[in-house]
Design a protein around this motif. Structure first.
Motif, mmCIF file in Angstrom:
data_model
loop_
_atom_site.group_PDB
_atom_site.id
_atom_site.type_symbol
_atom_site.label_atom_id
_atom_site.label_comp_id
_atom_site.label_asym_id
_atom_site.label_seq_id
_atom_site.Cartn_x
_atom_site.Cartn_y
_atom_site.Cartn_z
ATOM 1 N N HIS A 14 14.824 -30.457 29.421
ATOM 2 C CA HIS A 14 14.863 -31.205 28.167
ATOM 3 C C HIS A 14 14.144 -32.545 28.276
ATOM 4 C CE1 HIS A 14 17.682 -28.295 26.611
ATOM 5 N NE2 HIS A 14 18.429 -28.457 27.695
ATOM 6 N N GLY A 15 13.064 -32.598 28.999
ATOM 7 C CA GLY A 15 12.341 -33.853 29.222
ATOM 8 C C GLY A 15 11.469 -34.279 28.068
ATOM 9 N N PHE A 16 11.323 -33.452 27.059
ATOM 10 C CA PHE A 16 10.560 -33.733 25.848
ATOM 11 C C PHE A 16 9.072 -33.935 26.106
ATOM 12 C CE2 PHE A 16 14.289 -33.680 23.563
ATOM 13 C CZ PHE A 16 15.199 -34.621 23.993
ATOM 14 N N GLU A 17 8.620 -33.659 27.292
ATOM 15 C CA GLU A 17 7.202 -33.708 27.635
ATOM 16 C C GLU A 17 6.539 -35.028 27.279
ATOM 17 O OE1 GLU A 17 5.473 -30.360 25.708
ATOM 18 O OE2 GLU A 17 6.536 -28.930 26.935
ATOM 19 N N VAL A 18 7.241 -36.112 27.446
ATOM 20 C CA VAL A 18 6.691 -37.427 27.113
ATOM 21 C C VAL A 18 5.484 -37.736 27.984
ATOM 22 C CG1 VAL A 18 7.141 -39.908 27.079
ATOM 23 C CG2 VAL A 18 8.871 -38.319 26.266
ATOM 24 N N SER A 19 5.612 -37.510 29.264
ATOM 25 C CA SER A 19 4.522 -37.855 30.176
ATOM 26 C C SER A 19 3.282 -37.023 29.905
ATOM 27 C CB SER A 19 4.956 -37.646 31.630
ATOM 28 O OG SER A 19 6.035 -38.475 31.925
ATOM 29 N N SER A 20 3.448 -35.733 29.696
ATOM 30 C CA SER A 20 2.278 -34.891 29.480
ATOM 31 C C SER A 20 1.618 -35.178 28.136
ATOM 32 C CB SER A 20 2.648 -33.416 29.595
ATOM 33 O OG SER A 20 3.615 -33.062 28.647
ATOM 34 N N ARG A 21 2.405 -35.447 27.113
ATOM 35 C CA ARG A 21 1.816 -35.751 25.805
ATOM 36 C C ARG A 21 1.106 -37.097 25.818
ATOM 37 N NH1 ARG A 21 6.079 -34.066 21.248
ATOM 38 N NH2 ARG A 21 4.367 -34.722 19.937
ATOM 39 N N LEU A 22 1.690 -38.073 26.504
ATOM 40 C CA LEU A 22 1.051 -39.379 26.622
ATOM 41 C C LEU A 22 -0.216 -39.275 27.465
ATOM 42 C CD1 LEU A 22 1.379 -42.342 25.828
ATOM 43 C CD2 LEU A 22 2.654 -42.675 27.932
ATOM 44 N N ALA A 23 -0.179 -38.459 28.508
ATOM 45 C CA ALA A 23 -1.361 -38.259 29.356
ATOM 46 C C ALA A 23 -2.481 -37.577 28.577
ATOM 47 C CB ALA A 23 -0.995 -37.441 30.585
ATOM 48 N N ASP A 24 -2.131 -36.603 27.746
ATOM 49 C CA ASP A 24 -3.150 -35.953 26.909
ATOM 50 C C ASP A 24 -3.788 -36.953 25.958
ATOM 51 O OD1 ASP A 24 -2.791 -33.503 28.083
ATOM 52 O OD2 ASP A 24 -1.416 -32.769 26.525
ATOM 53 N N ARG A 25 -2.984 -37.818 25.400
ATOM 54 C CA ARG A 25 -3.487 -38.821 24.460
ATOM 55 C C ARG A 25 -4.418 -39.818 25.151
ATOM 56 N NH1 ARG A 25 -3.271 -39.482 19.013
ATOM 57 N NH2 ARG A 25 -1.054 -39.163 18.904
ATOM 58 N N LEU A 26 -4.075 -40.187 26.405
ATOM 59 C CA LEU A 26 -4.855 -41.176 27.139
ATOM 60 C C LEU A 26 -5.986 -40.561 27.965
ATOM 61 C CD1 LEU A 26 -1.964 -43.439 28.445
ATOM 62 C CD2 LEU A 26 -3.497 -43.894 26.540
ATOM 63 N N GLY A 27 -5.998 -39.222 28.080
ATOM 64 C CA GLY A 27 -7.023 -38.557 28.866
ATOM 65 C C GLY A 27 -6.802 -38.704 30.359
ATOM 66 N N MET A 28 -5.551 -38.692 30.787
ATOM 67 C CA MET A 28 -5.198 -38.855 32.196
ATOM 68 C C MET A 28 -4.425 -37.625 32.661
ATOM 69 S SD MET A 28 -3.731 -42.741 32.017
ATOM 70 C CE MET A 28 -3.254 -42.767 33.710
ATOM 71 N N LYS A 29 -4.122 -37.588 33.959
ATOM 72 C CA LYS A 29 -3.246 -36.557 34.495
ATOM 73 C C LYS A 29 -1.802 -36.965 34.250
ATOM 74 C CE LYS A 29 -6.219 -34.990 38.229
ATOM 75 N NZ LYS A 29 -6.321 -34.817 39.692
ATOM 76 N N ALA A 30 -0.959 -35.981 33.948
ATOM 77 C CA ALA A 30 0.459 -36.263 33.697
ATOM 78 C C ALA A 30 1.133 -36.802 34.946
ATOM 79 C CB ALA A 30 1.169 -35.008 33.214
ATOM 80 N N LYS A 31 0.674 -36.380 36.114
ATOM 81 C CA LYS A 31 1.240 -36.864 37.373
ATOM 82 C C LYS A 31 1.091 -38.380 37.496
ATOM 83 C CE LYS A 31 -0.030 -36.806 42.156
ATOM 84 N NZ LYS A 31 -0.940 -36.255 43.141
ATOM 85 N N ASN A 32 -0.060 -38.904 37.109
ATOM 86 C CA ASN A 32 -0.288 -40.347 37.196
ATOM 87 C C ASN A 32 0.595 -41.118 36.218
ATOM 88 O OD1 ASN A 32 -2.219 -39.920 39.148
ATOM 89 N ND2 ASN A 32 -3.895 -39.860 37.693
#
Length: 75
Positions: A14-32
């Motif tokens: 239930h993490g809501f994919e905040v990191s991956s969605r923000l990474a997609d928006r910024l053009g970065m890797k979700a890991k970073n």
């Protein structure tokens, strides 16, 4: 130790994919992005964890309000 595994599974599911969605928006890797939140949370004593939860809440609200429809007849 069992409760730790259950808690970990709950937050992973239930993490809501905040990191991956923000990474997609910024053009970065979700890991970073995840590492940034982890390091900054330790550096600022949890303030960024509150920012993360706020982003999760706002993204969830956006998903509930704005749904992409494939055609005009999906109303």
């Amino acid at each position: 130790m069992k409760w730790f595994q259950k808690t970990k599974y709950f937050f992973e599911k239930h993490g809501f994919e905040v990191s991956s969605r923000l990474a997609d928006r910024l053009g970065m890797k979700a890991k970073n992005v995840r590492l940034f939140f982890i390091y900054v949370t330790f550096a600022t004593f949890g303030v960024w964890f509150a920012v993360y939860l706020t982003l999760a809440f706002l993204l969830r609200l956006k998903d509930l309000i704005y749904t992409k429809r494939t055609s005009v007849f999906d109303l």
